[in-house]
Design an enzyme around this catalytic site. Structure first.
Site, mmCIF file in Angstrom:
data_model
loop_
_atom_site.group_PDB
_atom_site.id
_atom_site.type_symbol
_atom_site.label_atom_id
_atom_site.label_comp_id
_atom_site.label_asym_id
_atom_site.label_seq_id
_atom_site.Cartn_x
_atom_site.Cartn_y
_atom_site.Cartn_z
ATOM 1 C CB THR A 20 -0.979 -0.044 1.198
ATOM 2 O OG1 THR A 20 -1.947 0.986 1.062
ATOM 3 C CG2 THR A 20 -0.257 0.119 2.535
ATOM 4 C CG ASN A 21 -0.380 4.660 -1.426
ATOM 5 O OD1 ASN A 21 -1.044 5.450 -0.780
ATOM 6 N ND2 ASN A 21 -0.864 4.014 -2.493
ATOM 7 N NE ARG A 22 4.215 8.756 4.441
ATOM 8 C CZ ARG A 22 4.951 9.865 4.439
ATOM 9 N NH1 ARG A 22 6.015 9.943 3.666
ATOM 10 N NH2 ARG A 22 4.633 10.892 5.180
ATOM 11 C CB SER A 23 -3.046 7.849 0.170
ATOM 12 O OG SER A 23 -4.299 8.474 0.151
ATOM 13 C CB ALA B 246 -2.555 7.335 -3.349
#
Ligand code: CTP
Length: 210
Positions: free
Chosen positions: A21-24, A88
């Site tokens: 995943t990512n930091r959004s 994102a």
């Protein structure tokens, strides 16, 4: 008017215990949904997993993966006048999902990843979307140049670009400073809360929609 808004990160599962995943945080997308609803519009928010409350009066669909978001946007973009793709989306996902938890063996593990579908890039060319289309661009250098290239390539009417190399704005923060890139010009609103920037973007979308 009918708004379709995507928000948050996607999760691309690797095994039953892990995902990429990512930091959004989803804050910008939820602020956009709240602002559009506040202005009296009908809003469908399609979101990856976040900790945020859905703004009152907003229709909501939670998804997990880029593929699920792609299918939801394809289905809900049909009747929309304005689409704002703020999510994102993970650009890559594991090629293989392991039904069993991957055990540690050896000192190194190589993961093979493949591209996810480009949702924003499919809006015009695959889904036949004819409304006002807004994309986001998270850049770390040459923000305007890359954003303008994205605007043209993905046939958008506006790109909201921000510099994610700065820690005081963007990912996970309360504030944002963006450049609004249009086919014929750029605008530079002052650094502000995501809620105020959202209001500004919704105003533009409402005025500029053909
Ligand atoms: N986006 C999307 N589907 C993807 C990846 C991105 O719809 N699989 C959308 C995002 O919601 C955002 C815009 O595309 O509105 C910008 O995404 P970004 O990943 O920054 O752009 P890319 O064109 O993929 O280029 P790069 O990552 O190389 O900068």
């Amino acid at each position: 008017m009918k708004f379709l808004i995507t928000a948050g990160p996607t999760r691309e599962p690797l095994d039953p215990a892990r995902y990429i995943t990512n930091r959004s945080s989803g804050r910008m997308g939820y602020a956009l949904a709240g602002a559009a609803r506040h202005e009296g519009h009908e809003v469908m928010l399609i979101s990856g997993p976040t900790h945020l409350d859905v703004p009152p009066g907003v229709d909501f669909l939670q998804v997990e993966t880029a593929q699920q978001m792609y299918e939801a946007v394809r289905d809900y973009s049909k009747g929309a006048d304005v689409a704002i793709l703020c999510a994102a989306v993970a650009d890559y996902r594991p090629v293989a999902y392991s039904e069993q938890k991957i055990k540690k063996v050896g000192e190194r593990l190589v993961l093979e990843l493949e591209r996810t579908p480009d949702i924003l890039g499919s809006m015009r060319s695959v889904f036949g979307f004819r409304g006002y289309l807004i994309g986001f661009a998270a850049e770390t250098q040459d923000v305007e140049t890359y954003a303008r290239e994205k605007l043209v390539r993905k046939q958008c009417d506006m790109i909201v670009a921000n510099d994610v190399s700065r820690s005081d704005i963007g990912f996970d923060s309360r504030d944002n400073e963006v450049v609004l890139v249009f086919p014929d010009r750029c605008e530079y609103p002052e650094k502000d809360t995501k809620e105020h920037i959202a209001m500004h973007i919704i105003e533009h979308a409402t005025i500029l929609r053909p």
